[in-house]
Design a protein around this motif. Structure first.
Motif, PDB file in Angstrom:
ATOM      1  N   ASP A 124       0.841  -1.193   0.000  1.00 48.03           N
ATOM      2  CA  ASP A 124       0.000   0.000   0.000  1.00 48.03           C
ATOM      3  C   ASP A 124       0.880   1.249   0.000  1.00 48.03           C
ATOM      4  N   ARG A 128      -1.951   6.327   1.862  1.00 51.98           N
ATOM      5  CA  ARG A 128      -3.201   5.736   2.337  1.00 51.98           C
ATOM      6  C   ARG A 128      -3.334   5.858   3.844  1.00 51.98           C
ATOM      7  N   TYR A 129      -2.244   5.781   4.556  1.00 51.94           N
ATOM      8  CA  TYR A 129      -2.277   5.807   6.012  1.00 51.94           C
ATOM      9  C   TYR A 129      -1.922   7.175   6.590  1.00 51.94           C
TER      10      TYR A 129
END
Length: 420
Positions: A124, A128-129
């Motif tokens: 990922d 995204r985080y």
């Protein structure tokens, strides 16, 4: 933000006016040594191990050295040197120390556990985080953080984290500089001011920034600090009672050998400092016994599922002969007579740590030594290399005995007083 690093050019000048390490260090008897029966090879490793710890202190520029060797069910643990200069108190074999970048192995293990639970994916994007935290975060993956292929600038190479002249060094030794508080986002912001070393995935460069971000991702995914999550998942289940990951606390919370910086006026005690400056890239505290127990559990398959163990041990070249890097672990090829060693090294001002072991989790070697910073410690390599060979190479492989001295690779920048 203040700095904590020192370039080698300053170290060379200071060495001419500082006390030599051997002139202020007396070899003290072993305290808290453990000596269990084993094979002849294991008994020899213990006897010679104590001699090599003495060599580190007598000739290697160290004030103290602690080690634990585990071979199968046999364990040797010893300490040489003094806990505090001028006190006469011997260093304790069960003493705590700062582990520096060995912290990264703990952090990577937590990230891999989360991947095994499908709470995150290694491929990922960081964006995204941590949306908006990292420039080009959509092109950098979590995996690239863990194996240092992100290309992100290492914030500890910024001038704000380096001592650039003797006046700044004196301020570090005697002033408030090393007690300043830092936050993870501030450290990442410093890195973001610099151009990346290379596009993501197109090179290898050790960067503490990668692991500060990994700690932030752990907190984002779990809702708990990376420290608490590491305690909950690793420290408490394994009973690592002397392992902790502080925030801004300056002490070690238990008995330890002190760290020193050589100054013209005499040794400056630099044991206490605010470890938030390295955060999840290197703020851990542990003992040789706890580190070996962690290594045995990790490589013995007790902390990660098979798929995540495969991720952990899939390496990329570092450009160092015999060395490659997985996810938070180094692989070091010791030569044709030995199995590869797995683990990590770590360094902070006045502290140096090495944790290595076999891939099957049956052999471990943990070492902490206290370089008398500013003095010549170049003679330490052969003694450390010899200890590693005796731990990780079989007696039945004669070429391993008497192998040329091996010096642990430096994963970090070429600095004397900076985290690795």
């Amino acid at each position: 933000m203040g700095g904590i690093g020192k370039r080698r050019r300053i170290g060379v000048r200071l060495a001419a006016v500082a006390l030599a390490g051997a002139s202020v260090v007396a070899v003290a008897p072993t305290a808290g040594a453990v000596d269990l029966a084993g094979t002849e090879a294991e008994r020899r490793a213990r006897v010679e191990g104590q001699q090599e710890l003495r060599e580190l202190v007598e000739h290697g520029g160290m004030t103290a050295a602690l080690a634990e060797i585990r071979i199968g069910r046999s364990t040797w643990r010893g300490a040489v040197g003094v806990a505090e200069l001028g006190s006469g108190r011997p260093a304790r074999a069960d003493g705590r120390f700062r582990i520096g970048s060995v912290t990264k192995t703990f952090v990577a293990t937590v990230v891999l556990q989360l991947a095994g639970e499908r709470r995150l994916r290694l491929d990922d994007p960081v964006e995204r985080y941590l949306p908006g935290v990292v420039p080009n975060g959509a092109a950098i993956t979590v995996r690239q953080l863990l194996n240092h292929t992100s290309g992100l600038y290492n914030f500890t190479e910024d001038d704000r984290f380096l001592v650039n002249d003797e006046a700044e060094l004196e301020d570090y030794a005697y002033g408030r500089w090393r007690y300043q508080d830092h936050r993870a986002r501030q450290l990442v912001a410093v890195a973001a001011e610099h151009a990346p070393y290379f596009p993501p995935g197109q090179g290898w460069k050790y960067s503490n920034t990668n692991y500060v971000l990994a700690g932030m991702i752990i907190q984002k995914v779990t809702g708990r600090s990376w420290q608490r999550e590491t305690e909950r998942r690793i420290v408490e289940p394994l009973g690592l009672h002397d392992t902790l990951f502080p925030t801004s606390q300056t002490g070690l919370g238990g008995p330890s050998a002190h760290a020193y910086l050589a100054m013209p006026a005499g040794p400056a005690d630099i044991t206490r400092f605010n470890p938030s400056v390295v955060d999840s890239a290197g703020n851990g505290i542990s003992t040789t016994a706890d580190l070996n127990r962690f290594h045995a559990a990790l490589f013995g398959g007790k902390l990660l599922r098979p798929a995540q163990m495969a991720d952990l041990t899939t390496t990329v070249p570092t450009g160092t002969p015999g060395g490659s890097y997985g996810l938070g672990v180094l692989r070091i090829d010791l030569g044709p007579s030995c199995e590869p060693a797995w683990g990590h090294d770590g360094g902070l001002p006045g502290w140096s740590t090495l944790l290595l072991g076999s891939r099957d989790g049956k052999r471990q070697f943990a070492l902490s030594h206290n370089p008398f910073v500013g003095t010549d410690d170049s003679a330490s390599g052969p003694a450390i290399g010899s200890l590693i060979v005796k731990t990780l190479c079989d007696e039945q492989r004669p070429a391993a005995r008497g192998t040329a001295p091996w010096t642990p690779p430096s994963t970090g920048p070429d600095l004397l007083v900076t985290p690795r």
